[in-house]
Design a protein around this motif. Sequence first.
Motif, short mmCIF file in Angstrom:
data_model
loop_
_atom_site.label_atom_id
_atom_site.label_comp_id
_atom_site.label_asym_id
_atom_site.label_seq_id
_atom_site.Cartn_x
_atom_site.Cartn_y
_atom_site.Cartn_z
N LEU A 1 16.61 -4.15 16.60
CA LEU A 1 15.69 -3.66 15.55
C LEU A 1 14.46 -3.00 16.16
N GLY A 2 14.04 -3.52 17.32
CA GLY A 2 12.90 -2.90 17.99
C GLY A 2 13.18 -1.47 18.41
N VAL A 3 14.39 -1.23 18.92
CA VAL A 3 14.76 0.12 19.34
C VAL A 3 14.97 1.03 18.13
N VAL A 4 15.57 0.49 17.07
CA VAL A 4 15.81 1.29 15.86
C VAL A 4 14.50 1.77 15.25
N THR A 5 13.47 0.94 15.31
CA THR A 5 12.20 1.28 14.66
C THR A 5 11.17 1.86 15.63
N VAL A 6 11.56 2.15 16.87
CA VAL A 6 10.57 2.51 17.88
C VAL A 6 9.81 3.79 17.52
N VAL A 7 10.51 4.81 17.05
CA VAL A 7 9.83 6.07 16.72
C VAL A 7 8.88 5.87 15.54
N TRP A 8 9.38 5.19 14.50
CA TRP A 8 8.54 4.93 13.33
C TRP A 8 7.32 4.10 13.72
N ALA A 9 7.52 3.08 14.54
CA ALA A 9 6.42 2.22 14.94
C ALA A 9 5.35 2.99 15.70
N LEU B 1 0.82 -1.22 0.00
CA LEU B 1 0.00 0.00 0.00
C LEU B 1 0.85 1.27 0.00
N ILE B 2 2.08 1.18 0.49
CA ILE B 2 2.98 2.33 0.42
C ILE B 2 3.19 2.74 -1.03
N PHE B 3 3.21 1.75 -1.93
CA PHE B 3 3.45 2.00 -3.35
C PHE B 3 2.20 1.76 -4.18
N HIS B 4 1.01 2.02 -3.60
CA HIS B 4 -0.20 1.64 -4.32
C HIS B 4 -0.38 2.43 -5.62
N HIS B 5 0.04 3.69 -5.65
CA HIS B 5 -0.05 4.46 -6.90
C HIS B 5 0.80 3.80 -7.99
N GLU B 6 2.02 3.47 -7.63
CA GLU B 6 2.94 2.89 -8.61
C GLU B 6 2.47 1.50 -9.05
N ILE B 7 1.94 0.71 -8.11
CA ILE B 7 1.46 -0.63 -8.46
C ILE B 7 0.23 -0.55 -9.36
N GLY C 1 6.64 12.80 1.28
CA GLY C 1 7.91 13.22 0.70
C GLY C 1 8.28 12.54 -0.59
N GLY C 2 7.30 12.05 -1.34
CA GLY C 2 7.60 11.40 -2.61
C GLY C 2 8.25 10.04 -2.42
N MET C 3 8.94 9.56 -3.45
CA MET C 3 9.51 8.22 -3.44
C MET C 3 10.56 8.01 -2.35
N PRO C 4 11.45 8.97 -2.05
CA PRO C 4 12.44 8.71 -0.98
C PRO C 4 11.81 8.34 0.35
N LEU C 5 10.76 9.06 0.75
CA LEU C 5 10.11 8.75 2.02
C LEU C 5 9.39 7.40 1.94
N LYS C 6 8.82 7.08 0.79
CA LYS C 6 8.16 5.79 0.64
C LYS C 6 9.15 4.64 0.81
N ILE C 7 10.34 4.79 0.26
CA ILE C 7 11.36 3.75 0.39
C ILE C 7 11.78 3.58 1.85
N ILE C 8 11.95 4.71 2.55
CA ILE C 8 12.29 4.64 3.98
C ILE C 8 11.17 3.95 4.75
N TRP C 9 9.93 4.31 4.46
CA TRP C 9 8.78 3.67 5.11
C TRP C 9 8.78 2.16 4.86
N ALA C 10 9.07 1.77 3.62
CA ALA C 10 9.07 0.34 3.27
C ALA C 10 10.17 -0.41 4.02
N LEU C 11 11.36 0.16 4.10
CA LEU C 11 12.46 -0.48 4.83
C LEU C 11 12.13 -0.65 6.31
#
Length: 378
Positions: free
Chosen positions: A194-202, A34-40, A330-340
């Motif tokens: 990995l839990g601590v690295v992703t804590v803010v995003w989560a 769904l992060i890339f739903h436009h592109e898909i 933020g366009g594709m760069p932010l989408k890639i970060i979100w996906a990672l």
Amino acid sequence: MNARTARIWSLVHKWTSLVSTVFLLLLCLTGLPLIFHHEIDELLGYAPVHEAPAPGSAKLGFETIGRIALEKYPGQVMQYIATEKDEPGLVNTFTNSAVNGKPDDAVVTSFDAYSGRALGLSGTGPMLVVLKLHTDVYLGQAGKLFMGAMGFLFMVAVVSGAVLYWPFTRRLRFATIRAGKSRRIIWLDWHNLLGVVTVVWALVVGGTGVINTLAEVMLSGWKANELAAMVAPYAGKPPPVRLASLDAVAANAMRAAPGMEIGFIAFPGTPFTSTHHYAAFMRGNTTLTARLLTPVLLDGETGEVADSRELPIYLKALLVSQPLHFGDYGGMPLKIIWALLDVLTIIVLGSGLYLWWVRRKKTHRAPAASFNSLKPAP
């Protein structure tokens, strides 16, 4: 942190994780495409494609586009007509069997804003299935609220995991992976890191997801309070017999909200307005204000402006959280970060299940091993 406090936090982390993990895995797995739903959609041919207009071409009025849509779908009525910020050459129409028809029954058609040519249906294809699984698992509002509850438990699990990681880092250096230890210890180290690295995003994605599940509840609150006050002078007035021109409605709305453009127009009787009013939802022209809407109510018969008020803070939070949830700022760069970060969260959830299962098996084997040690040797 003393032993009793650590035990309490450990229990909170364990049970909030166990209850929500399976559903969070579903959300993360469906959220990734769904992060890339436009592109898909574009890749699979489900996105409307329009040609660049000839130099000097003028856009057709909303009234003309609406008439073309109703001619295409005889027997249906118009619910909404909308524009897209990123696709100014498109106009989307929402038609249904009744003005208050179910959202899932609406037919969303994209039209070329210059020629009026129908470009195909919007909101179809495999991404629609993925979206329904992600939002309500095909259970409607009950499903949304349930997934919202799972999102809240996930946030509690993230916070409790971060609290437990703090005393762990006091004994070991941050990001330590004890490679010489058992497989369970290695997975525990990766799970913690990995839990601590992703804590803010989560927390951001989990929080915005919980807010999004309350969209219908928030809309009902707005209708019962702010919208009710706006339409109070028209109390008891019957629905309009003859609707005002959409072009006049659009022009009056733009004069009432200078510097803004029309996001969508709701027809009288739809959930976003009263039975007597059009509601033009206006958006700004900056990255942030383009996500925020200002409603302008217009008399359904005359098209004249009846009232205009800013949305309450809780609806503004909803509008801001919707694109933030999928990294659509933020366009594709932010989408890639979100996906990672989504992939890392999937690893955290999967490793958490693995660690629980290994510990559970070890606990169940312990009594059996102790009993066997008491048996006499043959």
